[in-house]
Design an enzyme around this catalytic site. Structure first.
Site, short mmCIF file in Angstrom:
data_model
loop_
_atom_site.label_atom_id
_atom_site.label_comp_id
_atom_site.label_asym_id
_atom_site.label_seq_id
_atom_site.Cartn_x
_atom_site.Cartn_y
_atom_site.Cartn_z
N LYS A 6 -31.17 17.28 -21.74
CA LYS A 6 -31.77 18.09 -20.67
C LYS A 6 -33.29 18.14 -20.84
O LYS A 6 -33.79 18.24 -21.96
CB LYS A 6 -31.16 19.51 -20.72
N SER A 52 -25.80 28.42 -16.86
CA SER A 52 -26.36 27.10 -16.57
C SER A 52 -25.68 25.93 -17.26
O SER A 52 -26.00 24.78 -16.96
CB SER A 52 -27.84 27.08 -16.92
N SER A 77 -28.32 25.51 -13.97
CA SER A 77 -29.49 24.66 -14.00
C SER A 77 -29.27 23.30 -14.67
O SER A 77 -30.02 22.37 -14.40
CB SER A 77 -30.62 25.37 -14.72
#
Lengths: 495, 95
Positions: free
Chosen positions: A78, A182, A158
């Site tokens: 990420k 998320s 997210s």
């Protein structure tokens, strides 16, 4: 032999050790799959050469018989994780051109174990969002589509790029972070497993901060076993993060016994929210029945302060964000606005931040500044922190009464279309976190397990919540749920 | 509580985010919406409840007060938009 990109971590580990294929072959297969995935917009940066270098090093370790579990496993990371010399900008314009001169603790640990980096993954800006649409790179797109439709769907957020990439088999597994859901919400939207560990299980050092008392990184994988393996590699005390716990990391994979006989699984009545769709309700009911069939005892429980979790979260998270994001000032790194004649330091700050932050981030930073401001601190922030105590107490009471894990839906709906929420009020988007946010407020471990498809053929997930530091036990139950659900659907390749 | 134009301007300034006058009404409406949502907490009596300061009860670790890493000026300045002679450069601060 199965296509290399379809392998799980556990399968790849076995194949690598048995010399059925090399880490380099794996890396090449994933490099090619990642390079051909542009329509998903899952990667914000690709590092194919680095992947091959790391794979060669992994092959050398495999040949020498020194191969930890993650050795040779190709991962996506990420964009919130700082990776040395590789673009890391938390999907924000304010960190444009930022090249970290250091490596986050979690990624350092993964690389030390021989894992291979394929690239950085798209996300909502500063992890603020539930659909990946706040990203400066544009939204990641789910590999899943509704039956008979070409509408582009969100992979959630997210950690949307992570979810899209794992479910599209363009990385074997990915790191995610979870402040209000998320990891778990995007995992549910894309039919994969997402595990948020207990607060303090993994180091936050080198992970761009959103809300420090809630943020926790975890694995996003195809199976519960893979989540157990990868969590073992990510977890552990770090002197650089004073909130990381100095306690032993158990063998999470060994917890996959398949035996949940006698476990008490709580079904919290407050999670049956108003307007919940019949398909989510059925999924939840059937999940509980499957756990009962596997020998668990299903117990109705009450978590009375559940409805206050989301409002408390939307005070605490923006407050902490406004403080954390104060560092983006156009001075030390990232975007600096072009100044006009006579502009001073205040103009530099205000213009740089107005240009660099997207709308949702600006909104949350301002809400945070407001609730922390003189005269309002007690009414908002302090009150929310008290509500947080009440939410934690609800969970403590359930666990003290002998509940081993709590089963809930992961999300209130299946994935929605990109742009479908564009005209909605921001609060509508926040409601995506209604089942997940309590877990962050209470610091507990939670895992999302794929549990079925809705009428449109889209994945739905169930969430299991465990005791503090009880990831191993949580993994036992999640493994049994996964086996009972036997979710095997894969998105059809269209990209 | 509804946020008016003046409060929106003040909040933007506190957050050090430039918002032009034309954008203040929309910002005030958005912030009001979010604050309206969180005001659901008002129905809850929290008298006598301790605010949570740490989710996991643990004493923060201490370490010896010594330099662990240092002499990293070049690395620290590497990402600066404007660095000169070993310093971050900013517009004039003092008149």
């Amino acid at each position: 032999m199965t296509e290399l990109t379809a392998l799980t971590i556990a399968e790849a580990r076995k194949g690598l050790r048995a010399k059925q294929f090399t880490a380099r072959e794996l890396a090449e297969a994933f490099n090619a799959a990642a390079a051909a995935s542009a329509p998903l917009n899952a990667y914000s940066a690709l590092t194919p050469e680095k992947a091959l270098e790391m794979a060669d090093a992994a092959d050398a370790r495999l040949a020498a018989g020194d191969a930890p579990d993650m050795c040779g496993i190709p991962l996506g990371i990420k964009d919130l994780f700082c990776t040395e010399g590789v673009p890391s900008q938390a999907a924000s314009g304010i960190l444009e051109n930022f090249l970290p001169t250091y490596e986050s603790t979690i990624t350092s640990k993964l690389w030390e174990q021989g894992a291979v980096m394929l690239g950085k993954l798209n996300m909502d800006e500063f992890a603020m969002g539930s659909s990946n649409e706040t990203s400066v790179y544009g939204p990641a797109v789910s590999p899943w589509r509704r039956a008979g439709s070409n509408t582009a769907l969100t992979p959630g957020g997210s950690s949307g790029g992570s979810a899209a990439a794992v479910s599209a088999s363009i990385c074997m597994a990915a790191t995610g972070t979870d402040t209000g859901g998320s990891i778990r919400q995007p995992a549910a939207f894309t039919g994969i497993v997402g595990l948020k560990p207990t607060y303090g299980r993994c180091s936050r050092w080198g992970v761009v901060a959103f809300a420090s008392s809630l943020d926790q990184a975890g694995p996003m994988t195809r199976t519960v076993r893979d989540a157990a393996i990868m969590l073992g590699a990510m977890a552990g005390h770090d002197p650089k993060d004073s909130t990381s716990a100095d306690i032993a990391v158990p063998d999470f994979e060994a917890a996959l016994t398949g035996d949940i006989r006698g476990k008490r699984i709580g079904i919290p009545r407050e999670y049956r929210v108003e307007g919940m769709s019949e398909e989510i309700d059925r999924l939840w009911r059937e999940g509980a029945e499957k756990l009962r069939d596997a020998g668990a005892e299903i117990v109705d429980i009450s978590l009375p302060h559940t409805k206050y979790a989301l409002p408390a979260y939307y005070i605490i998270a923006p407050a902490e964000a406004s403080s954390n994001l104060a560092r983006y000032d156009g001075v030390r790194y990232g975007h600096r606005a072009k100044l006009g004649h006579g502009d001073g330091i205040l103009d530099l700050y205000e213009k740089s931040r107005a240009e660099g932050f997207g709308r949702e981030v600006q909104r949350r930073v301002m809400i945070g500044a407001y609730v922390l401001s003189s005269g309002f601190y007690d009414a908002y922030y302090l009150k929310a922190q008290k509500v947080r105590t009440l939410i934690k107490r609800d969970f403590d009471a359930a666990f003290d009464a002998g509940i081993d894990a709590i089963l809930t839906p992961a999300t209130p709906s299946a994935a929605f279309g990109i742009g479908e929420m564009a005209d909605a009020d921001p609060v509508q988007m926040y409601l995506n976190d209604v089942f997940t946010v309590t877990v962050n407020l209470a610091g507990l471990p939670g895992i999302s397990v794929p549990a079925g498809l809705n009428a449109d053929g889209l994945p739905l997930g169930l969430q299991l919540i465990g005791r503090p530091w009880g990831e191993a036990e949580l993994i036992t139950v999640a493994g049994a749920l996964e086996a009972a659900e036997n979710f095997t659907a894969k998105p059809e390749r269209w990209w | 509580m509804a946020i008016d134009r003046d409060t929106a301007r003040k909040v933007a300034h506190l957050a050090r985010i430039r918002v032009d006058e034309a954008g203040l009404d929309a910002l005030a409406a958005e912030l009001s919406g979010i604050l309206g949502f969180v005001e659901e907490l008002d129905e809850l009596d929290v008298t006598g409840v301790e605010p949570m300061t740490s989710v996991t009860p643990m004493a923060l670790k201490r370490r010896a007060d010594v330099v662990t890493e240092g002499e990293n000026a070049a690395r620290i300045l590497a990402n600066a938009p404007d660095a000169r002679e070993g310093f971050f450069a900013v517009p004039k601060v003092v008149e």
